[in-house]
Write a protein that holds these residues in place. Structure first.
Motif, PDB file in Angstrom:
ATOM      1  N   GLU A  44      28.987  13.245  32.096  1.00 41.60           N
ATOM      2  CA  GLU A  44      29.160  14.045  30.885  1.00 41.60           C
ATOM      3  C   GLU A  44      30.190  15.136  31.139  1.00 41.60           C
ATOM      4  OE1 GLU A  44      25.615  14.768  28.437  1.00 41.60           O
ATOM      5  OE2 GLU A  44      24.458  14.138  30.189  1.00 41.60           O
ATOM      6  N   ARG A  45      31.039  15.367  30.169  1.00 42.41           N
ATOM      7  CA  ARG A  45      32.109  16.355  30.286  1.00 42.41           C
ATOM      8  C   ARG A  45      32.015  17.352  29.141  1.00 42.41           C
ATOM      9  NH1 ARG A  45      34.519  16.031  35.381  1.00 42.41           N
ATOM     10  NH2 ARG A  45      34.446  13.844  36.032  1.00 42.41           N
ATOM     11  N   PHE A  46      32.351  18.611  29.436  1.00 43.45           N
ATOM     12  CA  PHE A  46      32.258  19.694  28.459  1.00 43.45           C
ATOM     13  C   PHE A  46      33.655  20.210  28.108  1.00 43.45           C
ATOM     14  CE2 PHE A  46      28.109  19.450  30.297  1.00 43.45           C
ATOM     15  CZ  PHE A  46      27.234  19.839  29.292  1.00 43.45           C
ATOM     16  N   ILE A  47      33.879  20.392  26.811  1.00 46.46           N
ATOM     17  CA  ILE A  47      35.178  20.845  26.294  1.00 46.46           C
ATOM     18  C   ILE A  47      34.970  22.098  25.454  1.00 46.46           C
ATOM     19  CG2 ILE A  47      37.113  20.259  24.771  1.00 46.46           C
ATOM     20  CD1 ILE A  47      36.531  17.297  25.394  1.00 46.46           C
ATOM     21  N   LEU A  48      35.843  23.076  25.655  1.00 42.80           N
ATOM     22  CA  LEU A  48      35.885  24.261  24.797  1.00 42.80           C
ATOM     23  C   LEU A  48      37.200  24.246  24.024  1.00 42.80           C
ATOM     24  CD1 LEU A  48      34.876  27.084  23.859  1.00 42.80           C
ATOM     25  CD2 LEU A  48      36.057  28.040  25.863  1.00 42.80           C
ATOM     26  N   ALA A  49      37.130  24.368  22.703  1.00 45.74           N
ATOM     27  CA  ALA A  49      38.320  24.394  21.851  1.00 45.74           C
ATOM     28  C   ALA A  49      38.284  25.652  20.997  1.00 45.74           C
ATOM     29  CB  ALA A  49      38.367  23.148  20.965  1.00 45.74           C
ATOM     30  N   ILE A  50      39.400  26.397  20.985  1.00 47.59           N
ATOM     31  CA  ILE A  50      39.455  27.681  20.276  1.00 47.59           C
ATOM     32  C   ILE A  50      40.587  27.647  19.254  1.00 47.59           C
ATOM     33  CG2 ILE A  50      39.494  30.183  20.530  1.00 47.59           C
ATOM     34  CD1 ILE A  50      38.928  29.786  23.518  1.00 47.59           C
ATOM     35  N   ASP A  51      40.254  27.931  18.003  1.00 46.81           N
ATOM     36  CA  ASP A  51      41.215  27.901  16.900  1.00 46.81           C
ATOM     37  C   ASP A  51      42.283  28.980  17.017  1.00 46.81           C
ATOM     38  OD1 ASP A  51      39.560  25.954  15.872  1.00 46.81           O
ATOM     39  OD2 ASP A  51      39.399  26.868  13.888  1.00 46.81           O
ATOM     40  N   GLY A  52      43.349  28.770  16.255  1.00 41.93           N
ATOM     41  CA  GLY A  52      44.355  29.798  16.049  1.00 41.93           C
ATOM     42  C   GLY A  52      44.007  30.675  14.866  1.00 41.93           C
ATOM     43  N   GLY A  53      44.748  31.792  14.724  1.00 43.89           N
ATOM     44  CA  GLY A  53      44.475  32.675  13.590  1.00 43.89           C
ATOM     45  C   GLY A  53      44.920  34.108  13.780  1.00 43.89           C
ATOM     46  N   GLY A  54      45.803  34.374  14.754  1.00 44.16           N
ATOM     47  CA  GLY A  54      46.310  35.731  14.923  1.00 44.16           C
ATOM     48  C   GLY A  54      45.204  36.726  15.224  1.00 44.16           C
ATOM     49  N   MET A  55      45.181  37.823  14.496  1.00 40.20           N
ATOM     50  CA  MET A  55      44.180  38.867  14.724  1.00 40.20           C
ATOM     51  C   MET A  55      42.758  38.378  14.446  1.00 40.20           C
ATOM     52  SD  MET A  55      45.704  41.472  15.955  1.00 40.20           S
ATOM     53  CE  MET A  55      44.401  42.698  15.815  1.00 40.20           C
ATOM     54  N   ARG A  56      42.634  37.285  13.712  1.00 43.73           N
ATOM     55  CA  ARG A  56      41.294  36.719  13.492  1.00 43.73           C
ATOM     56  C   ARG A  56      40.708  36.147  14.786  1.00 43.73           C
ATOM     57  NH1 ARG A  56      43.918  34.845   8.683  1.00 43.73           N
ATOM     58  NH2 ARG A  56      44.153  32.788   9.617  1.00 43.73           N
ATOM     59  N   GLY A  57      41.515  36.132  15.842  1.00 37.39           N
ATOM     60  CA  GLY A  57      41.001  35.758  17.148  1.00 37.39           C
ATOM     61  C   GLY A  57      39.905  36.692  17.639  1.00 37.39           C
ATOM     62  N   ILE A  58      39.775  37.846  17.014  1.00 36.15           N
ATOM     63  CA  ILE A  58      38.661  38.747  17.347  1.00 36.15           C
ATOM     64  C   ILE A  58      37.325  38.022  17.183  1.00 36.15           C
ATOM     65  CG2 ILE A  58      37.404  40.804  16.549  1.00 36.15           C
ATOM     66  CD1 ILE A  58      40.109  42.106  15.985  1.00 36.15           C
ATOM     67  N   ILE A  59      37.222  37.143  16.204  1.00 32.74           N
ATOM     68  CA  ILE A  59      35.945  36.475  15.929  1.00 32.74           C
ATOM     69  C   ILE A  59      35.527  35.561  17.084  1.00 32.74           C
ATOM     70  CG2 ILE A  59      34.803  34.815  14.386  1.00 32.74           C
ATOM     71  CD1 ILE A  59      36.324  36.159  12.067  1.00 32.74           C
ATOM     72  N   PRO A  60      36.363  34.589  17.526  1.00 32.08           N
ATOM     73  CA  PRO A  60      35.919  33.789  18.679  1.00 32.08           C
ATOM     74  C   PRO A  60      35.812  34.596  19.968  1.00 32.08           C
ATOM     75  CG  PRO A  60      38.165  33.201  18.040  1.00 32.08           C
ATOM     76  CD  PRO A  60      37.614  34.067  16.954  1.00 32.08           C
ATOM     77  N   SER A  61      36.561  35.704  20.076  1.00 29.31           N
ATOM     78  CA  SER A  61      36.425  36.526  21.281  1.00 29.31           C
ATOM     79  C   SER A  61      35.030  37.164  21.338  1.00 29.31           C
ATOM     80  CB  SER A  61      37.521  37.600  21.340  1.00 29.31           C
ATOM     81  OG  SER A  61      37.325  38.606  20.366  1.00 29.31           O
ATOM     82  N   VAL A  62      34.507  37.563  20.184  1.00 32.48           N
ATOM     83  CA  VAL A  62      33.129  38.078  20.131  1.00 32.48           C
ATOM     84  C   VAL A  62      32.148  36.982  20.535  1.00 32.48           C
ATOM     85  CG1 VAL A  62      31.311  38.907  18.577  1.00 32.48           C
ATOM     86  CG2 VAL A  62      33.613  39.881  18.430  1.00 32.48           C
ATOM     87  N   LEU A  63      32.375  35.773  20.040  1.00 32.35           N
ATOM     88  CA  LEU A  63      31.501  34.650  20.383  1.00 32.35           C
ATOM     89  C   LEU A  63      31.523  34.368  21.880  1.00 32.35           C
ATOM     90  CD1 LEU A  63      32.378  32.159  17.488  1.00 32.35           C
ATOM     91  CD2 LEU A  63      30.388  33.655  17.648  1.00 32.35           C
ATOM     92  N   LEU A  64      32.700  34.409  22.491  1.00 30.79           N
ATOM     93  CA  LEU A  64      32.808  34.142  23.926  1.00 30.79           C
ATOM     94  C   LEU A  64      32.014  35.157  24.740  1.00 30.79           C
ATOM     95  CD1 LEU A  64      36.586  33.183  24.159  1.00 30.79           C
ATOM     96  CD2 LEU A  64      34.645  31.656  24.539  1.00 30.79           C
ATOM     97  N   GLY A  65      32.062  36.414  24.320  1.00 29.39           N
ATOM     98  CA  GLY A  65      31.279  37.432  25.006  1.00 29.39           C
ATOM     99  C   GLY A  65      29.794  37.141  24.938  1.00 29.39           C
ATOM    100  N   HIS A  66      29.322  36.693  23.776  1.00 27.95           N
ATOM    101  CA  HIS A  66      27.903  36.365  23.621  1.00 27.95           C
ATOM    102  C   HIS A  66      27.529  35.128  24.432  1.00 27.95           C
ATOM    103  CE1 HIS A  66      26.351  39.292  20.798  1.00 27.95           C
ATOM    104  NE2 HIS A  66      27.410  39.135  20.005  1.00 27.95           N
TER     105      HIS A  66
END
Length: 382
Positions: free
Chosen positions: A14-36
């Protein structure tokens, strides 16, 4: 001649993949998720750094910046190292004949700690205005005759963040999604292969949003010239590209677990009353096409039989926020949206974290310092 049950049984890969969207300053949202997510893994008793749970990390545009920060060695960069000791990796090797068995613990190496995911959101607050300088002439006039922002301040920032590191220095297999206008093809910039990119160059190419920044021109190791722009024009959600790359990297894998983090863009809607002709479509067509591509990626990824697709998205923003909006109030709203998205998707994220915590460290992660540590403990017999 037959084989025994034990000899014929192969452990499921089994292999695990992380994919993170684009969106400029909206990158704050996945950055919050990564911290959690990093915190959730620690609460499960898993001390390994976040990146070391993934066989592939992929990012588009602002997602590429986070993908780089997750597994870049911090020495010589502008990123602060995550606190704590580097976890050690050991494996057991058992040898024996008939009733005699001897098991040894063999040291594989250390998992190097990199940048702290819980600090990623603050990077946007610290550097947002360096990426999108609102006082520039073109920013004030709009991208009519030239790109909205000059590339030099952004490139200087990327150099200060990632230093002189090259893509192959990243400690986990990583891909940044870009698009080559010379060939009209999606161009993944990877940490394997021989494409000849420094990390900052790859991040710049993946985030060269048309009308916001000039394209990034690059000549690869084979002398091919490329004109690269933001991968979001084709794959703002890089999950499908990441799956295709992982399929080539791990051809024997039985199952792929994909964690896809969105920038929580609201769907672009229009009742059709104003559509028609150049003036009617001009304001809507770009948003409609991008939203359609995002929905297509979701539908397709969910249909892949050997993949489990966990897409973290919800309409947590009350209104759309432009990718270059660096106002304090907008950044506050984005951080609040990230927290709200985590709360709404908490159970699905927790389930994904439990699977990662139960899995062994991928063999694709680059380990450090096996030769520098003391020899492993004496062999033991269970």
């Amino acid at each position: 001649m037959g084989i025994s049950w034990k000899e014929g049984r192969r452990k499921k890969e089994e292999r695990f993949i992380l994919a993170i969207d684009g969106g400029g300053m909206r990158g704050i949202i996945p950055s919050v998720l990564l911290g959690h997510i990093a915190s959730d893994l620690r609460n499960l008793g898993d001390a390994r750094p976040l990146y070391s749970h993934f066989d592939l990390i992929a990012g588009t545009s602002t997602g590429a910046l986070m993908a780089a920060a997750l597994s870049v060695p911090t020495e010589g960069t502008g990123l602060e190292r995550e606190a704590g000791e580097d976890p050690e990796e050991w494996e057991e090797e058992t040898r024996g004949f008939l009733l005699w068995k001897r098991t040894s613990r063999i040291f594989r190496g250390r998992i190097e700690r990199t940048a702290d995911p819980s600090a990623f959101a603050s990077l946007y607050r610290m550097h947002g205005r360096r990426i999108f300088p609102q006082n520039s002439v073109s920013a004030l006039l709009g991208p009519i005759f030239t790109d909205k922002y000059p590339s030099k301040p952004y490139e200087d920032l990327l150099r200060s963040l990632f230093g002189k590191g090259e893509m192959h220095d990243l400690l986990a297999p990583t891909a940044f999604i870009s698009y080559d206008t010379r060939t009209g093809m999606i161009y993944p910039i990877t940490s394997w292969g021989n494409q000849g990119f420094r990390i900052w160059e790859a991040a710049r190419a993946s985030s060269a949003a048309p009308m916001y920044f000039p394209p990034f021109r690059h000549t690869d190791a084979e002398g091919r010239e490329m004109t690269l722009i933001d991968g979001g024009v084709a794959a703002n959600n890089p999950s499908l590209i990441a799956y295709a790359l992982a399929r080539r990297l791990y051809p024997d894998a039985d199952r792929f677990h994909i964690l896809s983090l969105s920038t929580a863009q609201r769907p672009h809607t229009n009742d059709g009353a104003s559509l028609g002709g150049l003036t009617g479509w001009a304001a809507s067509i770009s948003g409609i096409l991008q939203d359609a591509a995002l929905r297509t990626a979701d539908i397709t990824a969910e249909a892949i039989r050997d993949a489990e697709y966990t897409r973290i998205w919800a309409p947590v923003l009350e209104s759309r926020i432009k990718l270059d909006d660096t106002s304090p109030s907008s950044m506050d709203r984005l951080e609040e949206a990230g927290e709200k998205l985590y709360e709404e998707e908490k159970e699905r994220i927790a389930a994904f974290c439990r699977r990662m915590a139960a899995a062994e460290t991928p063999d694709s992660i680059r380990l450090r310092g096996a030769e520098a540590l003391p020899p492993p403990p004496q062999a033991y017999a269970p």
